[in-house]
Design an enzyme around this catalytic site. Sequence first.
Site, PDB file in Angstrom:
ATOM      1  N   ASP A 103       0.830  -1.201   0.000  1.00 39.80           N
ATOM      2  CA  ASP A 103       0.000   0.000   0.000  1.00 39.80           C
ATOM      3  C   ASP A 103       0.865   1.252   0.000  1.00 39.80           C
ATOM      4  OD1 ASP A 103      -2.162  -1.657   0.127  1.00 39.80           O
ATOM      5  OD2 ASP A 103      -2.525  -1.364   2.267  1.00 39.80           O
ATOM      6  N   ARG A 104       0.261   2.338  -0.393  1.00 41.18           N
ATOM      7  CA  ARG A 104       0.983   3.614  -0.494  1.00 41.18           C
ATOM      8  C   ARG A 104       1.738   3.949   0.792  1.00 41.18           C
ATOM      9  NH1 ARG A 104      -1.843   9.494  -1.838  1.00 41.18           N
ATOM     10  NH2 ARG A 104       0.050  10.765  -1.613  1.00 41.18           N
TER      11      ARG A 104
END
Length: 233
Positions: A103-104
């Site tokens: 994820d970011r």
Amino acid sequence: MTKLNKFISDSGCCSRRKAADLIKDGQVTVNGTITLEPYYEVQEKDAIKVNNKLIQHDTHKLYFLFNKPQDVITTASDPQGRRTVMDFFKRIKSRVFPVGRLDRNTTGVMLVTNDGDLTQKLSHPKFGVSKTYHVTTHKPVTKEHMELLLKGVKLEDGFMKVDKVRRLTQRKNSISVTIHSGKKHVVKRLFKQLRYFVERLDRTRFAGLTKQGLPLGTYRPLLKEEIQKLKDL
């Protein structure tokens, strides 16, 4: 002869699974004609293009271990102009791509390569590649919930359990979990189901590789023995 999705993957363009998706979406041409068949057998003189860009076979395989920082997207490019993993590999002339996704705002270790076969192997659920995360939550995880993580938690897509769990003594709100599932957001979903908010998620180990000695935002080439261990999984 090589099948079309494997040919594209071996070029370093993307993983074999992603190549199959590109083909089915009509983004691949063979000698100027769109083909929707991932298993088309590529002939020696075929001109293969993805999104109108000629694909050439890259026989020199590259393998890098990357320690991903926060606020970095795990894609080759981002239409919103945000930083991506590939921004850290601009000096690498060959086309490489990340194995799997983080994820970011998830930090930690990931593999970047142009080896499509290895990417397919490490990404496929049947191989059960082990991953370890340090999870920091908004409050300490109870002993009962740690035991429940080992037994299994019911999620919307079935029961899920971790392989190992232990408390990190230096941080009372942090625990380490090891899991082999490749399901999307599975770690965050497990803790959400138990009513914990994940404040920080850091992957410390992937397929036996650790980020030890590797500062955030940096990478190193894999050693020959590390590459062989991955292929032997």
